[in-house]
Design an enzyme around this catalytic site. Structure first.
Site, PDB file in Angstrom:
ATOM      1  N   LYS A   1      57.123  57.064  55.328  1.00  0.00           N
ATOM      2  CA  LYS A   1      57.227  56.568  56.997  1.00  0.00           C
ATOM      3  C   LYS A   1      55.979  57.421  57.384  1.00  0.00           C
ATOM      4  CE  LYS A   1      58.607  58.004  60.417  1.00  0.00           C
ATOM      5  NZ  LYS A   1      57.414  58.160  61.994  1.00  0.00           N
TER       6      LYS A   1
ATOM      7  N   GLU B   1      57.138  70.577  53.611  1.00  0.00           N
ATOM      8  CA  GLU B   1      55.637  71.490  53.743  1.00  0.00           C
ATOM      9  C   GLU B   1      55.383  71.350  55.192  1.00  0.00           C
ATOM     10  OE1 GLU B   1      51.610  71.639  54.171  1.00  0.00           O
ATOM     11  OE2 GLU B   1      51.547  69.968  52.931  1.00  0.00           O
TER      12      GLU B   1
ATOM     13  N   CYS C   1      47.431  72.086  58.772  1.00  0.00           N
ATOM     14  CA  CYS C   1      48.489  73.004  58.519  1.00  0.00           C
ATOM     15  C   CYS C   1      47.890  74.355  57.834  1.00  0.00           C
ATOM     16  CB  CYS C   1      49.455  72.366  57.770  1.00  0.00           C
ATOM     17  SG  CYS C   1      49.028  71.367  56.415  1.00  0.00           S
TER      18      CYS C   1
ATOM     19  N   GLU D   1      51.303  78.336  66.005  1.00  0.00           N
ATOM     20  CA  GLU D   1      50.343  77.243  65.340  1.00  0.00           C
ATOM     21  C   GLU D   1      50.015  76.310  66.365  1.00  0.00           C
ATOM     22  OE1 GLU D   1      52.028  74.060  62.824  1.00  0.00           O
ATOM     23  OE2 GLU D   1      50.348  74.572  61.561  1.00  0.00           O
TER      24      GLU D   1
HETATM   25  P1  ADP Z   1      53.890  66.731  64.114  1.00  0.00           P
HETATM   26  O1  ADP Z   1      53.331  66.594  62.817  1.00  0.00           O
HETATM   27  O2  ADP Z   1      53.452  65.673  65.214  1.00  0.00           O
HETATM   28  O3  ADP Z   1      53.770  68.160  64.962  1.00  0.00           O
HETATM   29  P2  ADP Z   1      56.593  65.995  63.437  1.00  0.00           P
HETATM   30  O4  ADP Z   1      56.818  67.246  62.483  1.00  0.00           O
HETATM   31  O5  ADP Z   1      57.539  65.864  64.439  1.00  0.00           O
HETATM   32  O6  ADP Z   1      55.121  66.542  64.196  1.00  0.00           O
HETATM   33  O7  ADP Z   1      56.028  64.803  62.767  1.00  0.00           O
HETATM   34  C1  ADP Z   1      55.851  64.804  61.263  1.00  0.00           C
HETATM   35  C2  ADP Z   1      56.664  63.285  60.817  1.00  0.00           C
HETATM   36  O8  ADP Z   1      57.870  63.393  60.945  1.00  0.00           O
HETATM   37  C3  ADP Z   1      56.131  61.878  61.624  1.00  0.00           C
HETATM   38  O9  ADP Z   1      55.986  61.022  60.701  1.00  0.00           O
HETATM   39  C4  ADP Z   1      57.355  61.919  62.559  1.00  0.00           C
HETATM   40  O10 ADP Z   1      57.706  60.595  63.177  1.00  0.00           O
HETATM   41  C5  ADP Z   1      58.601  62.242  61.547  1.00  0.00           C
HETATM   42  N1  ADP Z   1      59.973  62.633  62.433  1.00  0.00           N
HETATM   43  C6  ADP Z   1      59.810  63.198  63.671  1.00  0.00           C
HETATM   44  N2  ADP Z   1      61.082  63.406  64.079  1.00  0.00           N
HETATM   45  C7  ADP Z   1      61.933  63.203  62.909  1.00  0.00           C
HETATM   46  C8  ADP Z   1      63.150  63.254  62.505  1.00  0.00           C
HETATM   47  N3  ADP Z   1      63.982  63.644  63.413  1.00  0.00           N
HETATM   48  N4  ADP Z   1      63.848  62.904  61.378  1.00  0.00           N
HETATM   49  C9  ADP Z   1      62.763  62.467  60.503  1.00  0.00           C
HETATM   50  N5  ADP Z   1      61.547  62.351  60.667  1.00  0.00           N
HETATM   51  C10 ADP Z   1      60.890  62.554  61.864  1.00  0.00           C
END
Ligand code: ADP
Length: 519
Positions: free
Chosen positions: A212, A286, A320, A421
């Site tokens: 995903k 991570e 990161c 961050e």
């Molecule tokens: P960013 O990296 O933009 O700070 P996120 O940690 O939200 O933010 O995003 C990392 C990944 O996690 C993206 O692919 C995002 O679509 C996905 N994501 C966001 N919310 C969820 C969730 N509730 N469950 C699983 N995956 C998620």
């Protein structure tokens, strides 16, 4: 998610892409044409079992350098995720029985496909993320290709052990077996690199994958899956489902997914960890960081200045492991700060595809306003600006998501700029005199992903590396990555280690077999 600003003209933005393609060292014109043609065919769909699958909902794909709408991507719902998991499960039923040699051959075929399509993938990545094309060509693509070759060599080497038990009649051994369907959830800053992490090792050890990508940048991974399918890579081994958070959540909750390997923010990681615990499935996380880059008075100064600049401004700080807290020994402070200013004066801020660009935009309007808020708050709080590289953008780029690269001096470790961050080109600098003191201050954070040390004193290098609380410590280098070197976080920066031999534990499970030789 971002939408195009009023007044941004997509036709002019496309024209600009072709004029940049005409520059020496610019993107290959054929690659630009192919990507725009793909976007013009309609929303870019998921790739499941080697076929393109469309979802009813879509989201926009913007060029971060101009803010122009270039196309759209499928926003997959739970039904499409189901379809992808079913395809991966079906592929697993036969793939898990393949020899290590044939799994290795699949990975080498993937490496070849990437190598043959490097420029296309690099242009897609730059266009979608806004990161400079030269950076993606020089850093990301070689790492991605190396990854597939490296893990091709691991296929079949997931060995077990034999163990002497207290009853000598029992012959006991352990096996390491694939988990099944692995769900990979990745962020937008390095989509191809994180895709490589989530494809190569799982496949090497006999798993299949549903990936995903992040909604801000999913083009390159969708293109990758199409290229694999076109080249005849066995269908179903890799399935890519673009979408927003809900798509990731559907993957985490899916009973057919045995393991979630996630890279992203701490808040989402916490949520994913909780949901994976509810579903009793393995999870590795991570997450973010607030890394210290420490320059001692005995440092190799030229290398340290380059490392400090690259540590925060590489990928516009959207990394990161960004070295966002710079500690300077008081003896070399002024020299280093002067040199950082000289380095920043040489930055060329521009379109991600422009071969002259060294600093591009942020990925979208949300990130731009988040980072800008940190900068505005720091200015309002009176934090001294040590250097900034003011934006002087051509009219074509005024709708792009650019932010001024900036360095602040920080005395108070309680300020947001020092603790949170930021994920942008914003560096916070503090002084120190004493080794013990700087280590204590470097460790005074909830994060623990990576830290850097610059010193020519061998004993100090090892001593400080041992004391720093992070999964990675770089000495006289920064932001280096290799498929053989495990990464992962201490504290809130994550759970689990991946890459190198750590991937065996991560993507296989152990089985204990007892043979009674007395009957
Ligand atoms: P960013 O990296 O933009 O700070 P996120 O940690 O939200 O933010 O995003 C990392 C990944 O996690 C993206 O692919 C995002 O679509 C996905 N994501 C966001 N919310 C969820 C969730 N509730 N469950 C699983 N995956 C998620």
């Amino acid at each position: 998610m971002a939408t195009q600003l009023d007044g941004v003209d997509p036709t002019a933005a496309r024209k600009l892409l072709f004029s940049i393609a005409g520059l020496p060292g610019g993107p290959d014109r054929g690659a630009v044409e192919r990507i725009l043609h793909l976007l013009d065919e309609g929303p870019v769909g998921a790739v499941i079992d080697g076929e393109v699958v469309s979802a009813s909902a879509t989201f926009d794909l913007l060029d971060p350098s101009t803010g122009a709408l270039l196309g759209s991507v499928s926003d997959c719902d739970a039904a499409v995720v189901d379809q992808a998991v079913d395809a991966a499960a079906q592929a697993f039923a036969t793939y898990k029985r393949q020899s290590g040699a044939s799994r290795g051959a699949v990975l080498r075929q993937m490496a070849d496909v990437i190598e043959q399509n490097q420029e296309l993938l690099a242009v897609a990545e730059a266009l979608d993320t806004g990161r400079p094309l030269w950076e993606i060509r020089a850093a990301d693509l070689p790492l991605v290709i190396a990854h597939f070759h490296y893990f091709a060599g691991w296929a079949g080497k997931e060995e077990g052990t034999t163990t002497g038990l207290s009853d000598p009649a029992i012959f006991h051994y352990s096996r390491r077996e694939p988990l099944g369907v692995v769900g990979g959830i990745i962020p937008w800053n390095f989509p191809l690199v994180f895709a490589a992490y989530r494809i190569a090792a799982p496949l090497a050890f006999g798993n299949t994958v549903v990936l995903k990508p992040a909604e801000q940048a999913s083009l390159s991974t969708l293109l990758l899956a199409r290229l694999f399918a076109d080249a005849g890579v066995p269908a179903g081994l890799l399935n890519v489902v673009p979408g927003q958070g809900a798509t990731g959540a559907a993957l985490v909750a899916h009973p057919g997914v045995e393991k979630i390997a996630f890279t992203g923010s701490v808040d989402t990681g916490r949520l994913v960890g909780r949901e994976a615990a509810n579903a009793i499935k393995q999870v590795s996380l991570e997450l973010g960081g607030k890394s210290a880059n420490i320059i001692f008075d005995d440092a190799p100064v030229d290398a340290a200045v380059a490392g400090a600049l690259g540590g925060i401004f590489f990928a516009q700080g959207q990394v990161c492991t960004a070295g966002s807290r710079l500690f300077l020994h008081r003896e070399i402070r002024d020299t280093v700060i002067d040199r950082l200013g000289q380095g920043m004066a040489g930055f060329v801020i521009g379109h991600a595809l422009d071969p002259k660009t060294t600093v591009g935009p942020l990925v979208d309007a949300n990130q731009q306003s988040r980072v800008q808020q940190y900068i505005d708050q720091a200015r309002e709080a009176g934090l001294p600006v040590l250097h900034e590289r003011k934006l002087d953008l051509d009219a074509d780029l005024r709708g792009g998501f650019f932010v001024t690269p900036i360095i602040f001096g920080v005395d108070d470790p309680g300020v947001a700029l020092w603790r949170e961050e930021i994920f942008g080109p914003v560096l916070a600098v503090a002084d120190f005199d004493d080794e013990h003191d700087v280590v204590t201050r470097a460790n005074d954070t909830t994060f623990g992903l990576a830290n850097g040390i610059w010193t020519n004193n061998l004993s100090r290098a090892h001593r400080v590396a041992a004391e720093l609380e992070s999964g990675t410590v770089w000495v006289n280098t920064y932001n280096m990555f290799d498929p053989a070197a495990p990464i992962g976080g201490f504290k809130s920066s994550g759970i689990g280690r991946e890459l190198g031999s750590a991937s065996v534990q991560l993507f296989t499970r152990g089985k204990s077999v007892w043979i009674n030789t007395a009957v």
